[in-house]
Motif scaffolding. Structure first.
Motif, PDB file in Angstrom:
ATOM      1  N   SER A 156       2.002 -40.420  58.538  1.00 20.49           N
ATOM      2  CA  SER A 156       1.119 -40.529  59.680  1.00 20.49           C
ATOM      3  C   SER A 156      -0.005 -40.961  59.410  1.00 20.49           C
ATOM      4  N   THR A 180      -3.737 -31.085  61.183  1.00 23.45           N
ATOM      5  CA  THR A 180      -2.542 -30.624  60.999  1.00 23.45           C
ATOM      6  C   THR A 180      -2.453 -29.682  59.677  1.00 23.45           C
ATOM      7  N   LYS A 237       1.327 -29.624  63.868  1.00 22.49           N
ATOM      8  CA  LYS A 237       2.118 -30.899  63.904  1.00 22.49           C
ATOM      9  C   LYS A 237       2.682 -31.298  65.312  1.00 22.49           C
ATOM     10  N   SER A 238       2.951 -30.426  66.270  1.00 26.91           N
ATOM     11  CA  SER A 238       3.622 -30.854  67.518  1.00 26.91           C
ATOM     12  C   SER A 238       2.488 -30.808  68.685  1.00 26.91           C
ATOM     13  N   GLY A 239       1.274 -30.985  67.911  1.00 26.42           N
ATOM     14  CA  GLY A 239       0.071 -31.148  69.132  1.00 26.42           C
ATOM     15  C   GLY A 239       0.011 -29.828  70.422  1.00 26.42           C
ATOM     16  N   HIS A 244      -4.175 -29.679  69.624  1.00 23.35           N
ATOM     17  CA  HIS A 244      -3.596 -30.926  70.091  1.00 23.35           C
ATOM     18  C   HIS A 244      -4.546 -32.165  69.951  1.00 23.35           C
ATOM     19  N   LEU A 247      -3.700 -35.748  68.582  1.00 20.02           N
ATOM     20  CA  LEU A 247      -2.575 -36.792  68.888  1.00 20.02           C
ATOM     21  C   LEU A 247      -2.912 -37.714  69.864  1.00 20.02           C
ATOM     22  N   HIS A 262       5.654 -40.230  68.444  1.00 17.06           N
ATOM     23  CA  HIS A 262       5.681 -39.667  69.864  1.00 17.06           C
ATOM     24  C   HIS A 262       7.246 -39.239  70.356  1.00 17.06           C
ATOM     25  N   VAL A 267       5.562 -35.590  65.762  1.00 17.50           N
ATOM     26  CA  VAL A 267       5.485 -34.356  66.624  1.00 17.50           C
ATOM     27  C   VAL A 267       6.613 -33.545  67.043  1.00 17.50           C
ATOM     28  N   THR A 320       2.897 -36.864  76.138  1.00 12.61           N
ATOM     29  CA  THR A 320       3.846 -36.386  75.085  1.00 12.61           C
ATOM     30  C   THR A 320       3.453 -34.871  74.760  1.00 12.61           C
ATOM     31  N   VAL A 321       2.099 -34.733  74.530  1.00 12.38           N
ATOM     32  CA  VAL A 321       1.529 -33.385  74.331  1.00 12.38           C
ATOM     33  C   VAL A 321       2.257 -32.504  75.579  1.00 12.38           C
ATOM     34  N   LEU A 324       5.976 -31.741  75.042  1.00 13.77           N
ATOM     35  CA  LEU A 324       6.179 -31.093  73.713  1.00 13.77           C
ATOM     36  C   LEU A 324       5.936 -29.556  74.133  1.00 13.77           C
TER      37      LEU A 324
END
Length: 644
Positions: A156, A180, A237-239, A244, A247, A262, A267, A320-321, A324
Motif C-alpha cells: 500500500s 498503520t 489497517k481498517s481505518g 482512520h 485512508l 478499499h 482495509v 469505505t471508512v 468498514l
C-alpha cells in the motif's frame, strides 16, 4: 481439479508472487508482456480459488472443522512455528473474492495506466499486493499472518506513493505507513502475549485453548488487554477511528489502487483478522463492546464527513471508512456471518464505484470535483449506469446486494439491543442513521456528477472496452451478489457457520425501516441536488449552518489536531529532551571529563618516567622528613607553650 486445488491452495498466493518476480527481473522492459504475466497469474489464481470454493462448500465437514496442512518453518526449545494453509468457508470466500476483484482491477488497469512510464512496475506492485493479501487469508497461524499483514502495508505504501513526482502522493504514502504502524505495534504486543501465555499462535490451537484461559494462568483482565491490543492493529489497517486519517489521503495513488485497497485488500484485512480471532473476543464481553462501539461510531462519524466532501474519490473513501465500521459493528455484536457477508457485497459495489470514478477521471483528465461535473451519464452511459447500480447497492435498495448485507447487520444489532438495551439501542440508532446518511451522500454524488445539466467546459467520452468490461462484471455482482445471503435462501449461514445462524425468519419490519431510510436519503439528495438545478437550497443550508458545514467539510479537524499534537507535543518534547541531553547529560559527562583532565595535567608533572626526577623527589622527601624529625618537637613544644 477440486482435489488438486484443495491440496495445492498455496498456489493461489504463490502465482501472483511469481508474477511479481518475473516482472521485476525479466519482463520489466516490455510493458504489455508484464501486464500479460500479471493478469494470467491472477486469473490462474482465481481458477484455483474457484475450485477450492467448490471443494469446501460441497463438503459439510469443512464447515465444522477446517482443513489445515502445514510444514515446520523454524523452531527452538519451547517455540515452534509452522507455515501452513487453513481452508474453511471464511478463508475460501476471501480467496474467491480477492482473486476475482484483483483480476478485474488488473484488466481495468491495462486501459487506465496505458502509456504510463512505470507501467511494468505498477503491475509488479499489483501482483505483490494480491499475493500478500491472499497469503494473509490462508495463513494458519498468526505469525505467518502478521508477516503477510506487513507485506500488505508495504505494498500500500508503494502504490499510494506510486506517483513519486507528486509531493502529496509521497506524503500520503508516509502517512499511511506511519499511521498503520501505530496499530501494528499494538497487534505485535498482543501476539507476543498470546504466544507467551498460550504457547502457540496456531489459529486452530488458540481456538481450543483460549476458552480455557484460566487453565493457562490468564486472568480476565489480562485477556481483555490482549484482545484490545490485537484490535489496535485492525483499527489502523481498517481505518477505524481514531486511526482512520490515512485512508482518505490514500486517494493520491492511481484509481485502480484505490479500488484494490478499499474493496479487496488492505482495509478488509483488519476486519478479517478480527473475524479470524473472534474466539478471543467472545471470551471478553468488554472487548466486544469496544469493537462494536468503535465500529458504530466510525460508521456514523465517516458518514457525517462524506455528506460535504467535493472530490469523487474522497467521498468514496469516507464511504469505505463508514462501511468498514458497519463490519466491525457486526463483529462486535458477535456475528461473523453478517460481517463477512457485508465484506463480500461491499467488495463488489465499492470496487465498481471506484473503477467508475476512475473512468470519470480518465474522461475528464483528473477533474475530481463533483460540483464541476454534470450530465456525464449521457456521454458515458456504461460508466454512468453501472455507477448507479453501485449506488443502489450501497444505499440498500432491494434486491441489490448491499440491501441484504446491511439488513443482516441491522438485524443482528437489533437482536443484540434486545439483550443489552443500554448500549445496544445506541448502536442500533447509530447504524440506522448511518444507513440514511449513506444513501444521501452517495446519491448526492451521483446526481451532481451524472445527472443534471452538462458542463460546457467538459468533453467526456466513454472509456475503452478493457475498462468498461470489468465495470459490467462488477455491476452484475453488485446487483445480484447478495442473493446468496437472503433470509429465504439461508445459504450464507450455511457457508459461514460459526455458531447459530442469526436470521431464521425474515425481519420484514426491519427490512421496511431499512428501505424507508434508504429512499428518504435518496429522496433528499434528489430534492437538493437534482430537482433544484441551481442548488440554491443546498447552498443556503450550508450558509445557515455554516459552523456545522465547516466542521464536516474539514473532517472535524482531526488531521489538524494530530498535526498540532505532532508539532507541539511531540516536537516540543523532543526539543526539551534535546536540551536536557545537551545541558545536563553532556554537562555532567563533560564536567567529569574536565575534572579528570585537570588532575591528569597535575599528575603528569609527577609521573614523568625519568629516573632523575624520581630520585630528586625521593631526596626532597628524605630532606623534609629529616627536618621534621630534627625540629618538629621543639617547634611543637614552643607552640604549645605559647598557647598556654
Amino acid at each position: 481439479m477440486v482435489e488438486f486445488a484443495l491440496s495445492h491452495a498455496w498456489l493461489v498466493p504463490l502465482l501472483p508472487a511469481l508474477a511479481f518476480t518475473i516482472i521485476v527481473f525479466l519482463t520489466r522492459p516490455w510493458p504489455k508482456l508484464s501486464s500479460l504475466v500479471s493478469i494470467v497469474a491472477m486469473l490462474s489464481s482465481f481458477v484455483i480459488a474457484t475450485a477450492v470454493a467448490l471443494g469446501v462448500f460441497s463438503n459439510p465437514q469443512f464447515i465444522e472443522k477446517p482443513l489445515v496442512y502445514s510444514l515446520r518453518w523454524f523452531g527452538m526449545e519451547g517455540f515452534n512455528v509452522n507455515v501452513g494453509v487453513i481452508l474453511d468457508p471464511t478463508s475460501t470466500m476471501m480467496l474467491f473474492m480477492v482473486s476475482l476483484v484483483a483480476s478485474l482491477i488488473q484488466i481495468y488497469s491495462t486501459g487506465y495506466m496505458a502509456g504510463d512510464p512505470q507501467y511494468s512496475v505498477f503491475f509488479s506492485y499489483l501482483s505483490l499486493f494480491a499475493a500478500s493479501m491472499l497469503g494473509l487469508v490462508i495463513s494458519s497461524n498468526l505469525l505467518q499472518m502478521f508477516i503477510m499483514w506487513e507485506l500488505v502495508g508495504l505494498c500500500s505504501f508503494l502504490l499510494i506513493g506510486f506517483y513519486t513526482f507528486k509531493i502529496s502522493a509521497r506524503e500520503a504514502a508516509k502517512k499511511a505507513f506511519i499511521t498503520t504502524r501505530i496499530g501494528d505495534f499494538g497487534l505485535l504486543l498482543g501476539l507476543l502475549f498470546l504466544q507467551i501465555k498460550f504457547g502457540t499462535l496456531n489459529l486452530v490451537e488458540l481456538a481450543e485453548r483460549v476458552p480455557h484461559f484460566a487453565n493457562y494462568g490468564v486472568s480476565l483482565g489480562l485477556l481483555t488487554l490482549i484482545a484490545i491490543l490485537v484490535f489496535i492493529g485492525p483499527i489502523g489497517k481498517s481505518g477505524q477511528f481514531p486511526l482512520h486519517v490515512w485512508l482518505p489521503d490514500a486517494m493520491e495513488g492511481p484509481t485502480p489502487v484505490s479500488a484494490l485497497i478499499h474493496a479487496a485488500t488492505m482495509v478488509v484485512a483488519g476486519v478479517y483478522l478480527v473475524g479470524r480471532t473472534l474466539f478471543l473476543f467472545k471470551e471478553v464481553p468488554g472487548a466486544m463492546e469496544v469493537v462494536a462501539f468503535i465500529g458504530a461510531f466510525t460508521a456514523l462519524f465517516a458518514a457525517t464527513i462524506a455528506i460535504t466532501q467535493r472530490e469523487i474519490k474522497r467521498i468514496l473513501a469516507y464511504s469505505t471508512v463508514s462501511q468498514l465500521g458497519y463490519m466491525m459493528l457486526a463483529l462486535g455484536v458477535g456475528s461473523l456471518s453478517a460481517s463477512m457477508f457485508h465484506l463480500w457485497t461491499h467488495a463488489f459495489f465499492k470496487a465498481l464505484m471506484f473503477l467508475g470514478a476512475g473512468s470519470v477521471l480518465h474522461a475528464l483528465h483528473d477533474k475530481a470535483d463533483v460540483w464541476k461535473m454534470g450530465g456525464l451519464i449521457k456521454k458515458m452511459p456504461i460508466t454512468g449506469w453501472t455507477f448507479v447500480i453501485g449506488g443502489l447497492a450501497i444505499a440498500g435498495i432491494p434486491p441489490f446486494s448491499g440491501f441484504w448485507s446491511k439488513d443482516e447487520i441491522l438485524s443482528v444489532t437489533y437482536q443484540y439491543a434486545q439483550h443489552n438495551p443500554g448500549l445496544g439501542y445506541l448502536l442500533f440508532f447509530m447504524a440506522t442513521f448511518t444507513a440514511f446518511l449513506t444513501a444521501f451522500y452517495i446519491w448526492r454524488m451521483i446526481f451532481l456528477a451524472f445527472f443534471g445539466p452538462e458542463k460546457e467546459e467538459n468533453h467526456p467520452h466513454e472509456s475503452p472496452t478493457n475498462m468498461t468490461i470489468p465495470l459490467l462484471v462488477l455491476a452484475v455482482l453488485a446487483a445480484f451478489g447478495g442473493l446468496i445471503g437472503t433470509p429465504w435462501a439461508n445459504l450464507w449461514g450455511e457457508w459461514i457457520h460459526f455458531g447459530p445462524v442469526h436470521h431464521g425468519e425474515p425481519a420484514l419490519g426491519l427490512m421496511g425501516v431499512s428501505v424507508v431510510l434508504a429512499l428518504a436519503g435518496i429522496g433528499l439528495a434528489y430534492r437538493l441536488y437534482y430537482q433544484d438545478t441551481e442548488k440554491q437550497t443546498a447552498r443556503s443550508l450550508a450558509e445557515k449552518y455554516n459552523s456545522l458545514y465547516k466542521l464536516s467539510y474539514n473532517k472535524f479537524y482531526v488531521d489538524e489536531l494530530y498535526q498540532w499534537f505532532t508539532r507541539t507535543v511531540v516536537d516540543g518534547s523532543a526539543k526539551l529532551i534535546y536540551l536536557f541531553d545537551i545541558k545536563v547529560v553532556d554537562g555532567v559527562v563533560n564536567g567529569l571529563a574536565n575534572i579528570t583532565k585537570f588532575f591528569g595535567i597535575g599528575f603528569r608533572y609527577t609521573e614523568t618516567g625519568k629516573l632523575q626526577t624520581y630520585a630528586l623527589v625521593f631526596f626532597m622527601a628524605v630532606v623534609v622528613i629529616a627536618v621534621v624529625m630534627a625540629f618538629g618537637a621543639p617547634i611543637s613544644a614552643g607552640v604549645l607553650g605559647g598557647v598556654k
